[in-house]
Design a protein around this motif. Structure first.
Motif, PDB file in Angstrom:
ATOM      1  N   PHE A 782       0.847  -1.192   0.000  1.00  0.00           N
ATOM      2  CA  PHE A 782       0.000   0.000   0.000  1.00  0.00           C
ATOM      3  C   PHE A 782       0.886   1.247   0.000  1.00  0.00           C
ATOM      4  N   PRO A 783       0.590   2.250  -0.837  1.00  0.00           N
ATOM      5  CA  PRO A 783       1.467   3.427  -0.987  1.00  0.00           C
ATOM      6  C   PRO A 783       1.330   4.419   0.165  1.00  0.00           C
ATOM      7  N   LEU A 784       1.663   3.980   1.350  1.00  0.00           N
ATOM      8  CA  LEU A 784       1.410   4.764   2.553  1.00  0.00           C
ATOM      9  C   LEU A 784       2.313   5.982   2.665  1.00  0.00           C
ATOM     10  N   THR A 785       3.454   5.974   1.980  1.00  0.00           N
ATOM     11  CA  THR A 785       4.354   7.122   2.094  1.00  0.00           C
ATOM     12  C   THR A 785       3.986   8.257   1.145  1.00  0.00           C
ATOM     13  N   VAL A 786       3.044   8.023   0.238  1.00  0.00           N
ATOM     14  CA  VAL A 786       2.581   9.090  -0.653  1.00  0.00           C
ATOM     15  C   VAL A 786       1.287   9.623  -0.048  1.00  0.00           C
ATOM     16  N   VAL A 787       1.434  10.519   0.921  1.00  0.00           N
ATOM     17  CA  VAL A 787       0.303  10.959   1.743  1.00  0.00           C
ATOM     18  C   VAL A 787      -0.390  12.120   1.037  1.00  0.00           C
ATOM     19  N   GLU A 788      -1.331  11.757   0.177  1.00  0.00           N
ATOM     20  CA  GLU A 788      -2.035  12.737  -0.642  1.00  0.00           C
ATOM     21  C   GLU A 788      -3.474  12.279  -0.857  1.00  0.00           C
ATOM     22  N   ASP A 789      -4.341  13.231  -1.150  1.00  0.00           N
ATOM     23  CA  ASP A 789      -5.728  12.876  -1.445  1.00  0.00           C
ATOM     24  C   ASP A 789      -5.815  11.963  -2.666  1.00  0.00           C
ATOM     25  N   ALA A 790      -4.901  12.145  -3.607  1.00  0.00           N
ATOM     26  CA  ALA A 790      -4.922  11.305  -4.804  1.00  0.00           C
ATOM     27  C   ALA A 790      -4.663   9.841  -4.452  1.00  0.00           C
ATOM     28  N   THR A 791      -3.838   9.612  -3.456  1.00  0.00           N
ATOM     29  CA  THR A 791      -3.591   8.235  -3.016  1.00  0.00           C
ATOM     30  C   THR A 791      -4.851   7.652  -2.393  1.00  0.00           C
ATOM     31  N   LEU A 792      -5.576   8.473  -1.653  1.00  0.00           N
ATOM     32  CA  LEU A 792      -6.839   8.019  -1.072  1.00  0.00           C
ATOM     33  C   LEU A 792      -7.834   7.658  -2.177  1.00  0.00           C
ATOM     34  N   GLU A 793      -7.837   8.435  -3.245  1.00  0.00           N
ATOM     35  CA  GLU A 793      -8.729   8.124  -4.373  1.00  0.00           C
ATOM     36  C   GLU A 793      -8.315   6.811  -5.053  1.00  0.00           C
ATOM     37  N   ALA A 794      -7.003   6.601  -5.198  1.00  0.00           N
ATOM     38  CA  ALA A 794      -6.526   5.356  -5.798  1.00  0.00           C
ATOM     39  C   ALA A 794      -6.879   4.164  -4.914  1.00  0.00           C
ATOM     40  N   SER A 795      -6.809   4.372  -3.604  1.00  0.00           N
ATOM     41  CA  SER A 795      -7.181   3.314  -2.670  1.00  0.00           C
ATOM     42  C   SER A 795      -8.659   2.978  -2.795  1.00  0.00           C
ATOM     43  N   ALA A 796      -9.487   3.982  -2.926  1.00  0.00           N
ATOM     44  CA  ALA A 796     -10.923   3.743  -3.089  1.00  0.00           C
ATOM     45  C   ALA A 796     -11.187   2.921  -4.351  1.00  0.00           C
ATOM     46  N   ALA A 797     -10.405   3.174  -5.397  1.00  0.00           N
ATOM     47  CA  ALA A 797     -10.571   2.404  -6.632  1.00  0.00           C
ATOM     48  C   ALA A 797     -10.200   0.939  -6.419  1.00  0.00           C
ATOM     49  N   ILE A 798      -9.173   0.690  -5.633  1.00  0.00           N
ATOM     50  CA  ILE A 798      -8.804  -0.704  -5.326  1.00  0.00           C
ATOM     51  C   ILE A 798      -9.925  -1.377  -4.561  1.00  0.00           C
ATOM     52  N   LEU A 799     -10.470  -0.677  -3.575  1.00  0.00           N
ATOM     53  CA  LEU A 799     -11.524  -1.264  -2.738  1.00  0.00           C
ATOM     54  C   LEU A 799     -12.796  -1.529  -3.537  1.00  0.00           C
ATOM     55  N   ALA A 800     -12.952  -0.859  -4.671  1.00  0.00           N
ATOM     56  CA  ALA A 800     -14.141  -1.072  -5.509  1.00  0.00           C
ATOM     57  C   ALA A 800     -13.971  -2.211  -6.501  1.00  0.00           C
ATOM     58  N   ARG A 801     -12.782  -2.813  -6.569  1.00  0.00           N
ATOM     59  CA  ARG A 801     -12.530  -3.884  -7.542  1.00  0.00           C
ATOM     60  C   ARG A 801     -13.252  -5.165  -7.132  1.00  0.00           C
ATOM     61  N   ASP A 802     -13.545  -5.991  -8.131  1.00  0.00           N
ATOM     62  CA  ASP A 802     -14.193  -7.267  -7.864  1.00  0.00           C
ATOM     63  C   ASP A 802     -13.284  -8.452  -8.192  1.00  0.00           C
ATOM     64  N   ASP A 803     -11.992  -8.172  -8.443  1.00  0.00           N
ATOM     65  CA  ASP A 803     -11.075  -9.257  -8.793  1.00  0.00           C
ATOM     66  C   ASP A 803     -10.023  -9.492  -7.709  1.00  0.00           C
ATOM     67  N   LEU A 804     -10.274  -8.993  -6.486  1.00  0.00           N
ATOM     68  CA  LEU A 804      -9.365  -9.211  -5.365  1.00  0.00           C
ATOM     69  C   LEU A 804     -10.088  -9.996  -4.282  1.00  0.00           C
ATOM     70  N   SER A 805      -9.367 -10.866  -3.607  1.00  0.00           N
ATOM     71  CA  SER A 805      -9.980 -11.706  -2.577  1.00  0.00           C
ATOM     72  C   SER A 805     -10.338 -10.864  -1.359  1.00  0.00           C
ATOM     73  N   PRO A 806     -11.279 -11.336  -0.538  1.00  0.00           N
ATOM     74  CA  PRO A 806     -11.717 -10.559   0.628  1.00  0.00           C
ATOM     75  C   PRO A 806     -10.585 -10.206   1.588  1.00  0.00           C
ATOM     76  N   GLY A 807      -9.656 -11.127   1.802  1.00  0.00           N
ATOM     77  CA  GLY A 807      -8.557 -10.841   2.709  1.00  0.00           C
ATOM     78  C   GLY A 807      -7.660  -9.732   2.205  1.00  0.00           C
ATOM     79  N   VAL A 808      -7.431  -9.693   0.901  1.00  0.00           N
ATOM     80  CA  VAL A 808      -6.617  -8.631   0.305  1.00  0.00           C
ATOM     81  C   VAL A 808      -7.327  -7.287   0.440  1.00  0.00           C
ATOM     82  N   LEU A 809      -8.610  -7.263   0.170  1.00  0.00           N
ATOM     83  CA  LEU A 809      -9.378  -6.022   0.315  1.00  0.00           C
ATOM     84  C   LEU A 809      -9.378  -5.555   1.761  1.00  0.00           C
TER      85      LEU A 809
END
Length: 832
Positions: A782-809
Motif C-alpha cells: 500500500f502506498p502509505l508514504t505518498v500521503v495525498e488525497d490522490a492516493t486516497l482516491e486510488a485506494s478507493a478504486a482498489i476497494l471497488a474492484r471485484d477481482d481481489l480476494s476478501p482478505g486482500v481487500l
C-alpha cells in the motif's frame, strides 16, 4: 472456488462421523508435485443421503466409494459429490497434488545455502484439500494414520511419533482425533536436538544450514518448553495429551507459528543466527508458550466453527503471557503485551474493519480469516483479564478445567465456555459477555485535575463495558504520588478518584496505569506538556509503557502532534530500560512517524533526531557488561542503522569496522546497514554482489531483494516493480520483502507514478498465491508514504474492484485508514 459455508458444515456434521483417516504421501516425485492417497472410513447417520468431499488435486486418478468406482470428472470447485451413502463407508482417493510456494498446503522451499529442499504442511484455514481428501471442517475430528515416502537422506516429523520402516519410507503413529487443519508433515534433511521430560519425548528441528543456530538456541528453547509443559499440566490438571512434542523451525512461514498437535511449526527467522535483543528472545519464548497453550485449548478442545477461532487465540495469548510471568519469571511480559500486542489491537479497533471479539458472522470459512487480527488476539486476551477481575482467578481456572474435561478431543463453542465460567463463578455472565464480547470498539479513558475519570464510548459502536482498572499520579520528579483501583460500572460515564484533586498541578496523570483494561488512554494537556521532562524518571515500567502507547495512539488519532512525540524521544528514549519500548518506539519513528505522519521535508530531521537518540543510548551503555547492556547496545546500533545519514560510519559497519562486540560477524546486521546505504543511494552494485556472495543463505537472499527495492532511483524502482508483478517464481517471502522496500523514497515524485498500479499488481499476485500470503503483501504494497488525497482516491478504486480476494481487500482497507489518519494529522498540525 466456493468457501465452505457454516450451513453446509452444520449439515455435514449432522450427517457424518469420520471414524478414521489413512493418508499416504509420496514426496519423492520431484520439486513440483507429490502423490496423495487417502482412505476415509466414516459413518452416515442417514443411509442413502448425499454429501461432498473436499479435494484440490492437480490430477485426480481414482475414487472408490464402498467398492464402486466414481468418475473423477465429477470433481468441480474442489468438491466431489458422494451419493447414496451407506451406514458404514470406505472411501479411497488417489491423486497428484502440487507443492505450495506461498506458505499454504504442503509448502516446498529450496535452501540456497546448500540447495536442499524442505517440505512442511500448513493446512490452516482451508488448505487441507491441497494435501489429502477430507471433510474439511473443524468439527469432524478423526484419528490420522500417516505414511510418507521421501528421499533417503530426509527425515520426517509429524503429529504422530515417526519411525523409518525402510529406507525413505516413514510411518507416523496414529494420532488422537484431530481437525483437518491441524494435520502436518515436515520432511527434509533436518538437523535435530532431542530430549525427554516427564515421559514426553521432545524435539527441535531446523534446516541443515541452520545447524549452528539450532545448537546455540536449543538449550534455552528446551528449558522454556519443559517449564511451560510443567506449568500448563499443573494449571489445567490434565497431562499433555498428544504423545511427543516437536517444534520445527520452517522456512517461508506466513505467520509466527502454528499449533499442530505434537508438531508445532515456527517461522525459522526465530532461530537467531546472529545477535538477538532481549525483546526478540522474549518474542520466541512467548511463542513457545503460546503454541503449547493451544495443545489444551484449541487442539484438545477445538471450536465447532470458525467464528469462535478468536477464543482459541485469545486464550493462548493470555496464557502465554501468564506463563512468561509465573513460570519463566519474565517480569517484562505485560510491558511487551501492552507495547506490541495491544497497540496492534487498538489500531484494528480504530479501523473501519473493527468487529466484536465474538459473534462476528462467519457465514463461510474465508470470512472468518478476515477477522483474524489484533482484536482476536490482544483484545480477546485483555477481555479474559477483565473476566478474571470480574469473577476471580480461582473461578476462572476452575471454569477452564471444567471446559477442557467436558469437551476433551471434541469441539465446543463460546456458549459452552461461558457456561463453564458461570458455573465456576456461581453467577450468570450474559450481560458481561454482551458488553465485552459482543460489541466492537475501544472506550477512551481520560483523567482530569479535578479527580474525575471519564469514559468516552465510540460513537459508531456504543456499548456499556464495565472496567476494573487503576489510575496513578506521579510527581514532577517521577515519584509515585497516588495509586487507586477504581471500577467504572457499565452505566457510569465518570467515576471520582479519591485524593486526585489534591495532587500537584504538575503531576503526570495516568489512567489505566497498570494496563489492566482494554481502553485507549487520552492524556490531559498538562501531562502531555510535562512528558519530555518527566517520562524518563517514572519508576514504573508498565506506567511508562502506557504513556508511550498513549502518545503513539494519540499521533494516529490526531490528538498528539508527532513533533511532541519526537520531543519525548529526544528527552526520554535513551534513558528507557525496557528493550521492547526502545525497539518499538524506534521502529515507530523510523517506519511510520517520519515517513508517513510528517511532511517529506521534515522526515530527514526526524530520522536525524532518532539517530542522535540512538547514539546517546549507545553511549549510556558503552563499557558496561552483561546481557542487559549488550541488548541495549544492539537496539542502539540497529536503530542507528535504520536512521543514520552518516555514510562513512555505515560503510565502516558494513565492512565490519567499529561494531559493538555482539555484532561482529552478524550477517543480519550487515544487511540492515546495506539496506540503509541503498536507501541513501550510497551502495553500488559491486558491494551488493559481494554481500550476496558472502551470504548464500535464505535470509541473505531475501535481504538482497529488500536492498534493491529501497534504492531511490528510477531504474531500481522500475526493475523492482516489474519483478514483483511478473515473476511467478517469487515465493511468498520474496514478494513480501520486495513490497516492504518499494515505497521507501526521500522524494514522493519517484514512486508517485506507481500509486495507481497497485490494484493491478495485487490482482496478478492474487492469481498465483494464496489469500493469506497476498494479504500480507497487500499491507506492505500500500502506498502509505505518498500521503495525498490522490492516493486516497486510488485506494478507493482498489476497494471497488471485484477481482481481489476478501482478505486482500481487508488489508487495503486497514492501510487506507492509516493513510486517512496521516492526512488528518497533517491537516491539523501542519496545515500548509
Amino acid at each position: 472456488m466456493p468457501s465452505l459455508t457454516r450451513d453446509e458444515a452444520v449439515a455435514r456434521a449432522r450427517l457424518l462421523r469420520v471414524d478414521a483417516a489413512e493418508v499416504d504421501l509420496d514426496l519423492d516425485r520431484g520439486a513440483e508435485e507429490f502423490g496423495s492417497r487417502t482412505v476415509l472410513r466414516f459413518t452416515c447417520h442417514e443411509p442413502g443421503a448425499d454429501t461432498f468431499l473436499d479435494l484440490a488435486p492437480v490430477r485426480l486418478h481414482r475414487v472408490v466409494l464402498n467398492g464402486t468406482e466414481l468418475d473423477p470428472a465429477d470433481l468441480a470447485d474442489r468438491r466431489l459429490p458422494l451419493t447414496g451413502l451407506a451406514a458404514e463407508n470406505v472411501l479411497t482417493v488417489e491423486a497428484d497434488m502440487s507443492f505450495g510456494h506461498d506458505g499454504q498446503g504442503l509448502h516446498r522451499s529450496t535452501d540456497p545455502a546448500d540447495d536442499e529442499d524442505y517440505v512442511y504442511g500448513h493446512l490452516f484455514l482451508d488448505a487441507a484439500p491441497r494435501v489429502f481428501a477430507c471433510f474439511d471442517q473443524p468439527d469432524l475430528k478423526t484419528p490420522y494414520t500417516v505414511r510418507v515416502t521421501v528421499p533417503r537422506h530426509w527425515s520426517v516429523v509429524g503429529n504422530g511419533a515417526a519411525r523409518e520402516v525402510e529406507p525413505g519410507r516413514w510411518q507416523l503413529a496414529t494420532t488422537r482425533p484431530l481437525s483437518t487443519y491441524f494435520v502436518t508433515v515436515c520432511a527434509g534433511p533436518w538437523v535435530s536436538v532431542t530430549a525427554e521430560h516427564d515421559g514426553v519425548p521432545l524435539g527441535i528441528h531446523a534446516r541443515r544450514s541452520l545447524q549452528d543456530a539450532l545448537r546455540a538456541n536449543a538449550p534455552r528453547l528446551l528449558d522454556v518448553t519443559t517449564r511451560c509443559l510443567d506449568g500448563y499440566q499443573r494449571l489445567f490438571d490434565i497431562r499433555y495429551p498428544f504423545g511427543e512434542y516437536h517444534q520445527v523451525f520452517v522456512p517461508e512461514f506466513n505467520a509466527g507459528a502454528m499449533e499442530n498437535p505434537g508438531c508445532v511449526t515456527i517461522r525459522d527467522p526465530y532461530l537467531f543466527r546472529g545477535a538477538a535483543t532481549p525483546d526478540q528472545v522474549f518474542a520466541v519464548d512467548n511463542t513457545v508458550a503460546h503454541e503449547m497453550a493451544h495443545m489444551w485449548f484449541g487442539d484438545l478442545v477445538t471450536m465447532r466453527w470458525w467464528d469462535d477461532l478468536w477464543l482459541n487465540e485469545s486464550f493462548a495469548e493470555y496464557m502465554a503471557y501468564r506463563m512468561c510471568v509465573e513460570v519463566l519469571g519474565l517480569d517484562e511480559a505485560w510491558v511487551e503485551f501492552g507495547m506490541v500486542r495491544k497497540q496492534w489491537g487498538y489500531a484494528a479497533e480504530r479501523s473501519p474493519s473493527t468487529h466484536p471479539v465474538a459473534g462476528s458472522p462467519a457465514p463461510d470459512a474465508l470470512s472468518a480469516l478476515q477477522n483474524f487480527d489484533g482484536i482476536s488476539y490482544a483484545k480477546g486476551a485483555s477481555v479474559l483479564r477483565q473476566l478474571i477481575a470480574h469473577i476471580g482467578d480461582d473461578a476462572f481456572v476452575a471454569g477452564v478445567r471444567d471446559h477442557l474435561e467436558s469437551h476433551a478431543f471434541g469441539n465446543a463453542d463460546l456458549g459452552e465456555f461461558l457456561g463453564a465460567m458461570a458455573r465456576a463463578a456461581g453467577r450468570p455472565l450474559d450481560d458481561w459477555a454482551v458488553a465485552w464480547l459482543g460489541t466492537a470498539g475501544a472506550d477512551r479513558l481520560a483523567l482530569d485535575r479535578a479527580g474525575t475519570l471519564t469514559r468516552t464510548v465510540p460513537a459508531d459502536h456504543p456499548a456499556r463495558r464495565p472496567h476494573t482498572l487503576d489510575v496513578a499520579a506521579f510527581a514532577a520528579d517521577g515519584a509515585p504520588a497516588l495509586r487507586e483501583t477504581v471500577t467504572l460500572g457499565a452505566d457510569d460515564d465518570t467515576v471520582a478518584v479519591p485524593g486526585l484533586a489534591q495532587a500537584d498541578v504538575s503531576a503526570l496523570l495516568v489512567p489505566n496505569a497498570a494496563d489492566l483494561t482494554w481502553a485507549e488512554v487520552v492524556l490531559d494537556e498538562a501531562t502531555l506538556a510535562a512528558l519530555p521532562d518527566t517520562m524518563a524518571d517514572l519508576p514504573d515500567p508498565v506506567a511508562r509503557q502506557v504513556l508511550w502507547v498513549a502518545l503513539l495512539g494519540g499521533v494516529h488519532r490526531g490528538d498528539v502532534d508527532p513533533r511532541l512525540l519526537l520531543d519525548v524521544v529526544d528527552a526520554a528514549w535513551a534513558r528507557e530500560d525496557q528493550p521492547t519500548v526502545l525497539q518499538r518506539v524506534g521502529l515507530a519513528v523510523t517506519g511510520t512517524v517520519a515517513p508517513v505522519f510528517l511532511p517529506p521535508d521534515e522526515a530527514p530531521d526526524a530520522l536525524a533526531r532518532m539517530a542522535a537518540a540512538a547514539d546517546e543510548l549507545a553511549a549510556r551503555v558503552a563499557g558496561a557488561s552483561g546481557s542487559e547492556a549488550d541488548g541495549t547496545a544492539l537496539v542502539a546500533a540497529r536503530t542507528s542503522a535504520r536512521s543514520s545519514t552518516d555514510v562513512a560510519r555505515l560503510r565502516g559497519w558494513a565492512a565490519g569496522d567499529g561494531l559493538p562486540d555482539a555484532l561482529v560477524g552478524d550477517d543480519d546486521f550487515r544487511w540492515l546497514v546495506l539496506r540503509r546505504l541503498s536507501a541513501l543511494d550510497a551502495l553500488d552494485d559491486a558491494a551488493l554482489a559481494e554481500a550476496e556472495a558472502a551470504d548464500r543463505s535464505l535470509a541473505g537472499r531475501l535481504a538482497a531483494h529488500g536492498v534493491r527495492a529501497v534504492r531511490p532511483t528510477e531504474e531500481a524502482k522500475t526493475a523492482t516493480w516489474d519483478r514483483l508483478r511478473d515473476d511467478a517464481s517469487l515465493s511468498n517471502y520474496e514478494a513480501l520483502e520486495i513490497a516492504r522496500g518499494f515505497w521507501a523514497s526521500p522524494d514522493p515524485d519517484l514512486v508517485r507514478p506507481y500509486v495507481g498500479r497497485v490494484g493491478d499488481c495485487l490482482a496478478r499476485l492474487d492469481d498465483r498465491m494464496g489469500e493469506d500470503a497476498v494479504s500480507r503483501v497487500a499491507t506492505a504494497l500500500f502506498p502509505l508514504t505518498v500521503v495525498e488525497d490522490a492516493t486516497l482516491e486510488a485506494s478507493a478504486a482498489i476497494l471497488a474492484r471485484d477481482d481481489l480476494s476478501p482478505g486482500v481487500l481487508r488489508s487495503v482497507l486497514d492501510a487506507d485508514h492509516v493513510l486517512s489518519e496521516a492526512l488528518a494529522s497533517r491537516a491539523r498540525f501542519d496545515p500548509r
